[in-house]
Design an enzyme around this catalytic site. Structure first.
Site, PDB file in Angstrom:
ATOM      1  CG  LEU B  64      59.820 -11.886 -94.240  1.00  0.00           C
ATOM      2  CD1 LEU B  64      60.385 -11.482 -95.575  1.00  0.00           C
ATOM      3  CD2 LEU B  64      58.306 -12.263 -94.348  1.00  0.00           C
ATOM      4  NE  ARG B  65      59.689 -15.225 -86.646  1.00  0.00           N
ATOM      5  CZ  ARG B  65      59.651 -14.800 -85.670  1.00  0.00           C
ATOM      6  NH1 ARG B  65      60.697 -13.836 -85.347  1.00  0.00           N
ATOM      7  NH2 ARG B  65      58.548 -14.877 -84.824  1.00  0.00           N
ATOM      8  CG  ASN B 278      55.984  -6.700 -76.833  1.00  0.00           C
ATOM      9  OD1 ASN B 278      55.395  -6.302 -75.887  1.00  0.00           O
ATOM     10  ND2 ASN B 278      57.260  -6.368 -77.210  1.00  0.00           N
ATOM     11  CG  ASP B 305      53.391  -7.390 -85.183  1.00  0.00           C
ATOM     12  OD1 ASP B 305      54.734  -7.556 -85.481  1.00  0.00           O
ATOM     13  OD2 ASP B 305      53.152  -7.385 -83.951  1.00  0.00           O
ATOM     14  CG  HIS B 309      56.773 -18.006 -82.845  1.00  0.00           C
ATOM     15  ND1 HIS B 309      58.022 -17.821 -82.756  1.00  0.00           N
ATOM     16  CD2 HIS B 309      55.927 -16.913 -82.568  1.00  0.00           C
ATOM     17  CE1 HIS B 309      58.192 -16.595 -82.145  1.00  0.00           C
ATOM     18  NE2 HIS B 309      56.928 -15.846 -81.927  1.00  0.00           N
TER      19      HIS B 309
END
Lengths: 323, 425
Positions: B64-65, B278, B305, B309
């Site tokens: 969730l940054r 990744n 996942d 960004h």
């Protein structure tokens, strides 16, 4: 979507051999043939790109490629700007896209780009304005298409037809953008057999999917070959987990006069330079009668003139059609 | 507040319900499925005719940054995106900045989610202090602060420390969440080591980067007996290793990211940075192996996942871009594709998104059992739509699925009986 060919089938950008077709490759070789005589003229210039600005944008060090691009552009009468980014913006944290936008604002017509990341030239081509052309001068391990085309030019001049040829590419295939472009060009031009020769540490996984036969033994790999294309081995790869030493590499994969006898009697030996003498090959071979290494260098100018003029012509035609 | 969801096709794998009936909610909780409780009168009614009514989705991995990368997204923005995607519980890995290795950070993220009120957030704590792989984290305190497990997030921890961390986690009753990746084999890779990376000249990540890590960790799990979960598998071989370990009775489980069931290395062939993830997208055989694992229960959860960004993070040559897909909005649609193409039945698909992950997290969610908090997802399984960036709720617009057509779209999401999402028409 093909970034490289416009809807009229013309060369728009020159990013990789992959994605082009045989006709365009032959056009490039034919155009290069017509430019090959230019240096012999008293005035070594043709006015095809007069008034155009070409930026050599090099994010990686290069002498040969950059100077031959510069010379090619000058012989086409373009204005040339050399920018070495290692020493300028990249260290200040400017992104590739910002660098591009800033240079575009200076009304450049063509970018010749070398970058350490695979796909960098594609990225630039996807972001430039429609009238700007991008020429890949080497991106990561991905492609070095002008090098491959100057090699094809050299082979065609020496051997004529590609059909009957057996070509062996020897050395660090894994890390080589040159090898990838050579393999694609040879297959597209119909070479009879393309081989790669290297220890397994220097062969990429599933290398056969590129359309080659893989050999780990040099003698077998160059047996009856018409053309042997040696690759440069980067110094940092000579010791460590890829190879034990330069000495052992030469012992197993170095091209000597004796080993060369396994190839055809009239086989030619090529190398994209710069050579590590005594690592990839003996000086006797490099300087010997079979070597066409210096011809490759001078052919590089004609091939780059061809690619630049073709890409610029298609951009000009597209601009005319748009108005 | 008493509500009733009428005439929906109720799918509740835990209670083996798969029929058209009503769901009754009172005081934040499910009170009945089927017949109304005596004297129940609803203040609020949702007509779910033609729609599927299932437990709110549980997503095992969403970044969730926040804290640390608020320029990409925030807990408020991404929990809202979760609600719009039918997700009511999110598990976030500990690699925030600061890292979730102290109770304060764990409490902070939970509090932020509570304040936003769109979805439940359950954090994982760091397995080692600072995720540095050297010193055990204060697991008992992290547990106390609401962490549902401890995880390593990328990179392999020294085998001895991993062994001790597993022993200590099992002492606390915590599940260890492992992201299997051997960093030496991965090296500077950014794409699956195979035909596509060979052609594009992209540094490759070999299959063994995953399988070597899984093999070692399985050995340590057998040694320590810890309950462990393998996060986001990407190779068919690792699926077989997990299936074998489960058959042998090891206390292990695994999940897969939804995009791994839809994409392969071929999708990276044009240097599309939105396919830079990744673990990397691997071969068609791997994709089939992962789907097979989902069908046969080696993989008991599908996660988003989610890695939102900012646009700049994806604007560079492939390897230089940030890895990850903004995946909340496509978790259910991508899973439903497996139902539409006949790989999974609807109950199985919903189980992988609800009770499967809830069981891994050991939380009381993922079912419509009377008495549990009423987290409910209502979706139209036939709604046909095309993904457009402008319609995305997440702050991150980085997805390779733009232009894809999907069948199945969430119309309502209830969190503890409260409507946190309703599709505007």
């Amino acid at each position: 979507m093909n970034l490289q060919i416009d809807d009229q089938g013309r060369l728009r950008h020159f990013l990789s051999v992959d994605g082009l077709n045989r006709d365009i490759l032959v056009d490039i070789l034919d155009a290069a043939e017509s430019f090959a005589g230019v240096p012999e003229q008293t005035v070594k210039k043709v006015p095809l790109l007069r008034g155009k600005t070409i930026v050599n944008l090099f994010f990686e060090a290069s002498t040969r490629t950059r100077t031959t691009f510069e010379l090619a552009a000058k012989r086409l009468s373009a204005d040339v700007l050399n920018i070495n980014i290692n020493a300028s913006s990249a260290v200040k944290g400017e992104t590739l896209l910002d660098t591009l936008r800033n240079l575009e604002a200076m009304h450049c017509d063509m970018f010749v780009v070398r970058h350490a990341d695979s796909g960098a030239a594609h990225f630039m081509a996807a972001h430039v304005q429609p009238h700007v052309a991008v020429i890949n001068a080497g991106d990561g391990r991905h492609a070095h298409p002008t090098q491959a085309m100057l090699d094809m030019f050299t082979i065609r001049r020496q051997k004529g037809d590609f059909g009957p040829l057996c070509v062996a590419i020897v050395g660090d295939i894994l890390h080589s953008r040159v090898a990838r472009s050579q393999i694609q060009a040879l297959n597209m031009l119909g070479a009879g057999e393309v081989r790669v020769v290297a220890p397994r540490t220097l062969l990429p996984l599933e290398v056969e999917s590129l359309g080659v036969r893989a050999f780990t033994d040099l003698k077998q790999g160059i047996h009856d070959a018409d053309v042997i294309m040696m690759l440069r081995l980067q110094r940092e790869r000579m010791q460590g987990a890829l190879l034990p030493s330069a000495h052992e590499y030469f012992y197993r994969y170095g091209l000597t006069e004796k080993r060369l006898s396994h190839a055809k009697d009239d086989a030619i030996v090529m190398h994209p330079g710069p050579i590590n003498r005594g690592v990839e090959m003996d000086s006797q071979v490099a300087d010997g009668p079979r070597s066409v290494i210096l011809q490759q260098v001078s052919h590089g100018i004609a091939v780059r003139m061809a690619v630049m003029s073709m890409a610029m012509r298609s951009r000009e035609a597209a601009a005319r059609e748009a108005t | 507040m008493r509500s009733v969801i009428r005439n929906g096709h109720v799918v509740d794998p835990v209670n083996q319900i798969d029929r058209i009936c009503d769901v009754y909610i009172a005081d934040k909780r499910i009170v009945a499925v089927g017949a109304a409780p005596d004297g129940f009168s609803a203040e609020h009614e949702i007509d779910a005719g033609g729609q599927v009514v299932c437990p709110g989705l549980v997503d095992l991995c969403a970044r969730l940054r926040e804290p640390g990368h608020e320029h990409k997204a925030t807990i408020a923005s991404e929990t809202a995106a979760a609600a719009a995607a039918g997700i009511t519980t999110l598990c976030c890995p500990p690699d925030t900045d600061p890292i979730i290795d102290t109770p304060a950070v764990a409490q902070l993220v939970r509090r932020r989610a509570q304040q936003a009120g769109h979805a439940r957030l359950v954090p994982l704590g760091a397995l080692t202090h600072g995720l540095a792989g050297e010193q055990l984290s204060e697991m008992a305190e992290l547990l106390e602060a609401g962490c549902v497990g401890v995880g390593n997030v990328g990179g392999m921890v020294n085998s001895q420390i991993m062994r001790r961390a597993m022993e200590y986690a099992s002492t606390q009753g915590l599940t260890v969440f492992l992201t299997p990746e051997d960093p030496w084999l991965r090296n500077n890779g950014c794409a699956h080591e195979g035909a596509v990376a060979t052609r594009l000249g992209l540094p490759g990540i070999p299959e063994a980067a995953e399988t070597a890590a899984v093999a070692r960790d399985l050995a340590l799990i057998a040694q320590t007996g810890v309950r462990a979960h393998f996060c986001r598998l990407s190779t068919a071989r690792a699926v077989r290793m997990i299936a074998r370990a489960r058959y042998d009775g090891l206390p292990v489980s695994a999940d897969v990211a939804a995009h791994q069931l839809a994409l392969t290395e071929l999708d990276t062939a044009q240097f599309d940075s939105n396919c830079h993830v990744n673990p990397p997208l691997r071969t068609e055989r791997d994709r089939e192996g992962l789907c097979d694992g989902v069908v046969h229960d080696a993989i008991s959860a599908i996660c988003s996942d989610h890695q939102p960004h900012e646009a700049d993070a994806k604007q560079a040559p492939f390897c230089a871009t940030a890895a990850g897909i903004s995946g909340l909005g496509t978790l259910l649609p991508l899973t439903l594709r497996l139902v539409h193409n006949g790989s999974l039945d609807l109950t199985q698909a919903i189980a992988r998104l609800t009770c499967g992950p809830a069981e891994i997290l050991h939380i009381d969610a993922g079912s419509l059992t009377p008495g549990v908090l009423a987290d409910v997802c209502i979706f139209d399984p036939q709604a046909h739509w095309t993904l457009r960036t402008a319609d995305m709720v997440s702050r991150g617009r980085n997805t390779p699925f733009v232009g894809w057509e999907f069948d199945g779209r969430v119309n309502y999401t209830l969190l503890a009986g409260r409507m946190v999402f309703k599709r505007a028409n």
